[in-house]
Design a protein around this motif. Structure first.
Motif, PDB file in Angstrom:
ATOM      1  N   ASP A1266       0.859  -1.177   0.000  1.00 22.97           N
ATOM      2  CA  ASP A1266       0.000   0.000   0.000  1.00 22.97           C
ATOM      3  C   ASP A1266       0.896   1.228   0.000  1.00 22.97           C
ATOM      4  O   ASP A1266       1.315   1.708   1.058  1.00 22.97           O
ATOM      5  N   GLY A1267       1.221   1.727  -1.212  1.00 21.44           N
ATOM      6  CA  GLY A1267       2.153   2.839  -1.320  1.00 21.44           C
ATOM      7  C   GLY A1267       3.535   2.405  -0.872  1.00 21.44           C
ATOM      8  O   GLY A1267       4.136   1.493  -1.437  1.00 21.44           O
ATOM      9  N   SER A1268       4.041   3.024   0.178  1.00 23.40           N
ATOM     10  CA  SER A1268       5.365   2.680   0.693  1.00 23.40           C
ATOM     11  C   SER A1268       5.299   1.693   1.849  1.00 23.40           C
ATOM     12  O   SER A1268       6.342   1.349   2.420  1.00 23.40           O
ATOM     13  N   THR A1269       4.105   1.248   2.203  1.00 20.79           N
ATOM     14  CA  THR A1269       3.944   0.316   3.326  1.00 20.79           C
ATOM     15  C   THR A1269       3.957  -1.126   2.816  1.00 20.79           C
ATOM     16  O   THR A1269       3.217  -1.476   1.891  1.00 20.79           O
ATOM     17  N   LEU A1270       4.807  -1.940   3.424  1.00 22.82           N
ATOM     18  CA  LEU A1270       4.900  -3.356   3.064  1.00 22.82           C
ATOM     19  C   LEU A1270       4.424  -4.190   4.242  1.00 22.82           C
ATOM     20  O   LEU A1270       4.949  -4.074   5.352  1.00 22.82           O
ATOM     21  N   SER A1271       3.425  -5.041   3.993  1.00 28.33           N
ATOM     22  CA  SER A1271       2.895  -5.920   5.035  1.00 28.33           C
ATOM     23  C   SER A1271       2.940  -7.360   4.550  1.00 28.33           C
ATOM     24  O   SER A1271       3.154  -7.628   3.359  1.00 28.33           O
ATOM     25  N   LEU A1272       2.732  -8.286   5.467  1.00 33.73           N
ATOM     26  CA  LEU A1272       2.851  -9.708   5.177  1.00 33.73           C
ATOM     27  C   LEU A1272       1.513 -10.373   5.466  1.00 33.73           C
ATOM     28  O   LEU A1272       0.921 -10.174   6.532  1.00 33.73           O
ATOM     29  N   LEU A1273       1.056 -11.176   4.524  1.00 33.38           N
ATOM     30  CA  LEU A1273      -0.254 -11.822   4.612  1.00 33.38           C
ATOM     31  C   LEU A1273      -0.065 -13.329   4.642  1.00 33.38           C
ATOM     32  O   LEU A1273       0.741 -13.875   3.878  1.00 33.38           O
ATOM     33  N   VAL A1274      -0.817 -14.018   5.500  1.00 36.52           N
ATOM     34  CA  VAL A1274      -0.709 -15.470   5.605  1.00 36.52           C
ATOM     35  C   VAL A1274      -2.100 -16.049   5.839  1.00 36.52           C
ATOM     36  O   VAL A1274      -2.938 -15.453   6.516  1.00 36.52           O
ATOM     37  N   SER A1328      -1.056   5.752  -6.292  1.00 34.27           N
ATOM     38  CA  SER A1328      -0.450   4.709  -7.120  1.00 34.27           C
ATOM     39  C   SER A1328       0.265   3.702  -6.226  1.00 34.27           C
ATOM     40  O   SER A1328       0.351   3.874  -5.004  1.00 34.27           O
ATOM     41  N   ASN A1329       0.778   2.663  -6.842  1.00 38.46           N
ATOM     42  CA  ASN A1329       1.509   1.615  -6.123  1.00 38.46           C
ATOM     43  C   ASN A1329       0.677   1.050  -4.978  1.00 38.46           C
ATOM     44  O   ASN A1329       1.149   0.864  -3.862  1.00 38.46           O
TER      45      ASN A1329
END
Length: 1440
Positions: A1266-1274, A1328-1329
């Motif tokens: 989400d933009g510059s935020t990186l998260s991890l999904l499981v 974007s992104n």
């Protein structure tokens, strides 16, 4: 990303439970004969019984559940005499669909399923039972449906005629602190609650927590006991079965500890429960010592005294007994299903049947008789097709017939025979006396008709020559036969059992005909996104999304297939032409006097009329489209408003701004100017704004808010115009109007609204006028007398039920207790929101005999309302004449007509920019079509063009994004374009197209299924070549010597004989004793042969024997030294040799060359190397190859000829997934949750950044961006998803070592694949992104998770909390409880509630306008703001 929204884009399709019940109607008469068309109308029932040949026997409803989806169907039948007379009842949407097949059987030429109602529940249905109504001759009886949900919830539902929906009659809840003792300390249970009902409806039972039985006593309806509300029900009213009370019986106290199944027995004066339980549990490793551990115990239940008496029992049943089947009267008793044996028991006798060589009798008992057929019966489904014949569906899809040979009530022996092959069934049930339903999670579910006959009769000999598979899905020429097909019992499937096998010549045999099917795309093991073959790479924005398709791995075994899904339709283009300024297109028929009239749907169009800005073009639609504007007498000096046919297609009618022109082909016969009143002279000129045609009427809506009616004389072929007082604007400005033709032979509206209507003039179609006024009123008038049939106030509010009655409001107005200032504020908000009026309306019916009208309306704010008409005869004796309807004197004549609102997932599109950069609002219009590509429905033009297709009386919404905004649409049928379409885009292009012929539109997304006859495992898309690489496996029979030799050959010294290969006998002699079942794998390249065509195999790479391909991925790797980049296909495999042989695998790199237009592509193995462990996941990391090899992750470099290890990381147990973003690595472990790594090229090391310290059984993982935020999904094994973040600066992260949970959510389905897709920008959000994650489930559903900004999230979260209380939830389920993280007794610290459920939010759009305004005001926002947020989410996730 901290905030997200979950939305179900494609509902589950795998059927898990099914039952048949008289929910919507009653079994009428002693013989069970009734009209199965519309039994709620007393007059319709009389008509059906008085006229014509006898009707089909009363058929119950079919109720099915698919995960959290509940659906109720009618069974519609067309009798053979109807087909001969040309009165085809099969709806046109059935043509070409795979479900309508089978010839004439027992006088029925066609049968199909028609939807009554469907719901998305806030909980997965675990089991289902039907509570039959007690016998009561003085009343019409209805059944109730019992649903169970984890852990111990019961909902009893009945059908409510007044709302045409299911309502909850009772709820039973055995969870929480007060019922904690029922669990006896356990927290996790292998299965959910199991419910069964007494055959004659006296009570029902539910097994919870393995050994607790909940007994639910049915109400004694008809016996006025004082406490029964229904004791005063009028004798003619329908009475539904319902539950009066419930209590719990502990089976453990009765020495039944491990209960596997239970059933109610037939033939007892009191309800009798027979339970199957295991006294001393055993397992496969101890079978030699302890084998016969199961027992059955019968309890007589006295629900009044709450007593349960043991009346008989039996012991010595095999450990693999798993199911009980009650035998119907007059035989009675029970069948016990085991994996290798079959047993019959009653109170006084028993007998058994050994099914294969693994069957054995208890010590001291006589040997069981052997079956002539060697089968395994574990995971079988059973239903009774006769009192002495049971139909079995086995785990490999074969249908077996079990005959009970009996004398009196004593069963002497059991006989089993092979019938046909079918789908791999997960449930089955009888539907009436002539149909049964096969529900499947692994393939399409089938409605099958069967017919009994005696052995040796002509009918059996004929059917025995048919193909063995019961599913005749397509002709042999169209069916894609693969080289690796299901070879098991291939010879047996080709024939029905032979009559010569049986001693007695009078044994019943059965022939089958598949009548209908429900498509299934589950289980979705894996999927890939790829370009469609007809993609338009120059498209931008939302139109670019329709370039892509989703290719999924579906099904299992012989039901394995590849499913190609598109959310939007891209028609097959025939030709296009630049034609700027086009505002309308119409096609018309022309039948000359005396000319033979062809079949209605096969008649070609004669003329194409194109309306431009300043003129009208006329084209002749012969073999070519030729312009004849100058040679015809059409009005061409200005734009056309509408064109169509009158008088049975003998005349053409053209409506323009100033009048109406009638034409005989190309010659004008009459012209009528519009009426102008004296008071309007000198004022602004009145023009025709829109029009509607219904032979022989034309309704004109004028620009000043009035309307005029043109009436035609069919005999003289002339027109007359009038303007009755009802159509004058003095009665209220008309904002939208239309005409509706109540077609014969159904004449549903006339039969419902006019009690005095005679069926003798059924061939004369009635025409109705529908008016929408500026004040929000909706009126339906009968033509030509303008008798008001139906009137409702505030139609634009979108109320759930539209009725002529004044219904008491269920929810009292909350403003009655509020402050005066608050009340005034609410009133002003409501007035502001209620200014929206209806801009277009359409009423239409599809399905000649059974169809009920649909009513569609589009409001000026872009909202679409959809209603479905139904008939309700009020039994409370309300007299409509005694009340004043809508405060007006005239009384609507229809007392039975009502409309129920149905959800339509459609939102209006963005405004279009013109050449000057300004915004242009394109008003959507509704266009009817009766046969375009063998489907029917409506097309919505405008900025977001959409098909509303009617399949099974259900609206299927399929958008068409590929051309942007569409201004005009019409069907076209001629020599070169069979049942095609023409539409004009906002870019000034006129396109002639056809719908793709192989797509199935009776699905949430248009679908094409490619049968494989083998199991697909993984798929990936090779963009350079345009093909899909697919791992498939099929079961083959190999000899033990072949397996040993393959071990020696491929292991190079590791002998494969360490594992014991059990040899089993299929009854085929010495050779079959050495045959073993094994899976044979290959990687196959597939793709379409042409645009819209069948798919074909374009290349193949077989694996070694006993080598399982586990993963296939496209990787981009760099050659060290030269820096040359290659795109290769990487395949990871494992050798399955048994538990005592060290695991090994192989990495294979394959080069694929060629083009997608070629019939074959080159598949060349570039590199292959054996590894010390199975390769479970593959990814490319900055030009290097990352392999998960057993419990290690090793990074390899590529030097052009060999892979060399460069770095490694030790995983805990077994890696199930790998994901890469830049130089970050995310992997999931099978038991130890997720790990977050970083690749450092300088030191060539994989560094652990953080991990989740809790235990979690991972299924798959993915990054969220989400933009510059990186998260991890499981996703995990308990059907949850979790979002983690890496926050090293947070104190809670233990200096960055721990991944922090940011959100958690319970899906209710297993997820095996995530796919990251970029979201589309909207008018209010241009970020974007931003990526959403699309994922498929094993139930056949497709969902997505999309990021939200914090302000939007807070708003919709407040709305979600409010809707939990405001909306009445089906089956009384709590949406908050359903979405809570399920930990099943393990320690878990609850995480943040940062995911909103769009399934609950979607209920907001179904509320009435005044409720929407009140709910929005209560959370401090406005209705407009909420709808804007929901619309933006829908537009930004319009993928594929």
């Amino acid at each position: 990303m901290s905030y997200a929204a979950f939305k179900m884009a494609h509902a589950p399709t795998g059927v898990e439970n099914c039952a048949s019940a008289f929910l919507t109607h009653c079994p009428v008469g002693t013989e069970g004969e009734e009209l199965s068309q519309d039994v709620r109308s007393k007059y319709g029932m009389q008509r059906g019984l008085e006229e014509g040949p006898p009707v089909v026997s009363s058929l119950p409803n079919l109720v099915i559940s698919k995960a959290n989806v509940l659906e109720v169907y009618y069974i519609r039948c067309q009798e053979d005499h109807e087909r001969i007379n040309g009165d085809a009842a099969v709806p046109i949407s059935a043509i070409g669909q795979p479900g309508r097949r089978g010839g004439t059987m027992d006088g029925i030429s066609a049968a199909w399923l028609e939807l009554v109602c469907h719901y998305r529940l806030h909980g997965n249905v675990e089991s289902m039972a039907v509570l039959s109504h007690r016998e009561d001759e003085s009343r019409r009886r209805r059944d109730a449906i019992i649903l169970t949900f984890r852990d111990a919830k019961i909902s009893v539902l009945e059908f409510d005629d007044s709302t045409h929906n299911l309502r909850t009659s009772s709820l039973h809840y055995f969870e929480g602190p007060e019922w904690e003792y029922l669990k006896r300390g356990r927290e996790r249970f292998a299965r959910g609650p199991l419910v069964r009902a007494d055959p004659i409806g006296r009570c029902a039972g539910m097994l919870v927590y393995n050994c607790q039985m909940v007994i639910m006593k049915a109400a004694q309806v008809g016996y006025c006991l004082g406490d029964e509300d229904d004791g005063v029900t009028p004798p003619g009213a329908s009475v539904c079965a319902h539950i009066a009370s419930s209590y719990v019986v502990s089976l453990r106290d009765l020495d039944m500890k491990h209960v596997k199944d239970f059933v109610f027995l037939n033939g007892y004066n009191e309800p009798v429960i027979l339970a199957l339980h295991e006294k001393e549990p055993t397992w496969a490793g101890r079978v030699a010592v302890k084998r016969h551990t199961c027992a059955i115990t019968a309890l007589s239940i006295n629900t009044t005294l709450m007593q349960h008496t043991l009346i008989w029992s039996a012991v010595g049943l095999p450990y693999d007994a798993y199911k009980l089947i009650a035998v119907p009267s007059p035989i009675e008793g029970v069948l016990v299903l085991c994996g290798n044996t079959l047993h019959y028991y009653n109170q006084s006798s028993s007998c058994g049947l050994a099914l294969n060589e693994f069957a054995s009798a208890p010590e001291g008992a006589t040997e069981l008789p052997r079956s002539k057929l060697s089968v395994e019966l574990d995971a079988a489904q059973v239903t009774w097709i006769s009192h002495d014949v049971a139909l079995f569906s086995t785990k490999n899809g074969n249908l077996l017939l079990l005959y009970l040979v009996y004398d009196g009530r004593t069963v002497q022996k059991l006989e089993l025979s092979k019938s046909r092959a079918s789908v791999l069934a997960s449930c089955m049930c009888m539907v009436g006396r002539t149909f049964f339903f096969l529900g499947s999670r692994l393939g399409d579910s089938l409605l099958v008709q069967y017919s009994p006959s005696l052995s040796g009769s002509n009918g059996v000999d004929k059917s025995s020559k048919e193909e063995g598979d019961i599913e005749m899905e397509a002709p042999a020429a169209k069916r894609q036969r693969q080289s690796l097909s299901d070879s098991q019992d291939a010879a047996d499937e080709l024939l029905l059992y032979s009559p010569e096998k049986w001693d007695t010549p009078t044994r019943k045999t059965y022939s089958f005909a598949v009548r209908d099917s429900l498509v299934n795309v589950g289980p979705l093991r894996d999927f890939a996104q790829g370009l469609r073959m007809n993609a338009d790479m120059s498209a931008k924005g939302i139109a670019r999304q329709s370039n892509y398709e989703l290719v999924t791995c579906s099904g299992h075994g012989k039901n394995g297939s590849v499913s190609v899904l598109h959310q939007s339709i891209r028609p097959d283009l025939i030709t296009d032409v630049q034609l700027p300024g086009c505002s309308g297109v119409w096609t018309v028929y022309y039948t000359k006097e005396g000319q033979t009239v062809p079949v209605q749907d096969e008649e070609y169009h004669a003329y194409l009329i194109i309306s431009l800005d300043v003129r009208t073009m006329i084209l002749e639609t012969g073999e070519t489209l030729g312009e004849v504007t100058e040679s015809v007498e059409y009005y061409t000096q200005g734009p056309t408003v509408l064109a169509g046919n009158l008088f049975g297609r003998r005349r053409v009618i053209q409506v323009y701004a100033d009048g109406v022109r009638l034409l005989d082909g190309a010659a004008k016969t009459q012209e009528i100017p519009v009426l102008t009143r004296v008071s309007e002279v000198g004022s602004e000129e009145v023009k025709v704004a829109s029009a509607s045609i219904a032979d022989p009427y034309i309704l004109l809506k004028m620009s000043n808010g009035s309307a005029q009616l043109v009436t035609g004389d069919p005999d003289a072929c002339s027109l007359d115009i009038s303007s009755p007082s009802v159509l004058q604007n003095s009665a209220g400005l008309v904002t939208a109007c239309t005409l509706f033709t109540d077609k014969a032979p159904g004449c549903w509206m006339r039969r419902t609204s006019d009690p005095a209507w005679s069926s003798k003039n059924a061939d004369q179609a009635a025409v109705y006028c529908i008016l929408c006024r500026e004040n929000g009123n909706l009126e339906i008038h009968d033509l030509p007398g303008f008798t008001c049939v139906f009137r409702v106030k505030k139609f634009n509010y979108g109320k759930t039920i539209l009725s002529n009655y004044i219904l008491p409001s269920n929810n009292q107005d909350a403003s009655g207790t509020t402050e005066p200032e608050t009340l005034a504020e609410a009133e002003s908000q409501l007035q502001e929101e209620s200014k929206y009026f209806v801009t277009d309306i359409c009423m239409e019916t599809w399905g000649k005999k059974f169809g009920r009208p649909f009513l569609f309306a589009i409001l000026s704010d872009g909202t679409m309302l959809c209603y479905h008409a139904y008939s309700y005869e009020d039994t409370e004796g309300n007299d409509l004449d005694a009340v004043t309807v809508n405060n007006e004197e005239s009384i609507p004549s229809s007392k039975n007509l009502r409309f129920v609102r149905t959800p339509v997932d459609w939102v209006s599109g963005d405004e279009q920019e013109d050449e000057e950069g300004g915004k242009v609002q394109i008003t959507p219009k509704l266009v009817r079509f009766s046969n375009v590509g063998n489907v029917q429905g409506l097309f919505v033009t405008g900025a977001r063009p959409t098909w509303l297709m009617v399949c099974r009386e259900r609206i299927r919404v399929h958008p068409q994004y590929c051309d942007g905004a569409i201004l005009a649409f019409t069907p076209l049928h001629n020599v070169n374009c069979s049942h095609g379409l023409i539409y004009a885009t906002s870019e000034g292009v006129l396109k002639i197209c056809q719908l793709p012929s192989l797509l199935n539109f009776d699905n949430d997304w248009p679908l094409q299924k490619i049968p494989l006859k083998s199991t697909p495992h993984q798929v990936t898309y090779h963009a350079d070549v345009g093909v899909y690489a697919l791992i498939i496996s099929s079961t083959v029979m190999l000899s033990a010597s072949d397996l040993h030799s393959s071990h020696d050959h491929h292991r190079g010294g590791h002998h494969g004989g360490g594992g014991d290969h059990h040899q089993y006998d299929n009854g085929g002699g010495d050779e079959s004793q050495s045959l073993l079942s094994a899976e044979e794998f290959e990687v196959r390249m597939i793709g379409p042969a042409k645009v819209g065509g069948l798919w074909e195999t374009k290349g193949s790479l077989p694996m070694y024997q006993l080598e399982h391909a586990l993963t296939v991925r496209i990787v981009t790797i760099k050659t060290t030294g030269t820096e040359q980049v290659q795109t290769l296909l990487a395949i990871g495999t494992a050798y399955a040799q048994g538990e005592d042989v060290p695991s090994k695998g192989r990495i294979i790199l394959v080069s694929v060359g060629g083009d997608s237009t070629e019939s074959n592509v080159s598949v060349k193995e570039v590199y292959s190397k054996e590894m010390k462990g199975c390769i479970s996941a593959i990814a490319s990391l900055q030009g290097n190859l990352l392999l998960a090899i057993g419990a290690k992750i090793i990074l390899h470099t590529w030097n052009g000829s060999e892979l060399n290890g460069a770095a490694f990381f030790d995983a805990p147990l077994f890696v199930v997934s790998l994901n890469i973003v830049k130089n970050f690595v995310l992997f999931g472990d099978i038991h130890k949750s997720i790990y977050f790594l970083n690749w450092k090229e300088e030191g060539a090391q994989l560094q652990l950044l953080a991990k989740d310290f809790s235990s979690l059984d991972c299924f798959t993982t993915e990054f969220l961006i989400d933009g510059s935020t990186l998260s991890l999904l499981v996703s995990d094994s308990r059907k949850n998803i979790q979002i983690f973040s890496y926050a090293p600066k947070s104190v809670e992260s233990w200096r960055g070592q721990k991944l922090l949970p940011r959100a958690e959510f319970h899906l209710g389905a297993h997820v095996t694949k995530f796919l990251r897709l970029q979201m589309l920008p909207t008018a209010t959000s241009n970020r974007s992104n931003r990526f959403a994650v699309l994922f498929g489930t094993l139930d056949g559903g497709i969902d997505f998770l999309a990021p939200l900004d914090e302000l939007t999230f807070r708003r919709v979260q407040a709305l979600q909390k409010k809707l939990v209380d405001v909306v009445p939830h089906v089956a009384g389920l709590n949406p908050r409880a359903f979405r809570q993280f399920q930990c099943e007794g393990t320690s878990h610290r609850p995480g943040p509630d940062n995911i909103v459920d769009c399934e609950l939010l979607s209920h907001y759009t179904m509320l009435a306008l005044d409720q929407q305004v009140e709910v929005a005001r209560s959370i401090g926002t406005t209705r407009t703001q909420i709808l804007s947020n929901l619309r933006d989410l829908s537009l930004s996730t319009s993928f594929l």
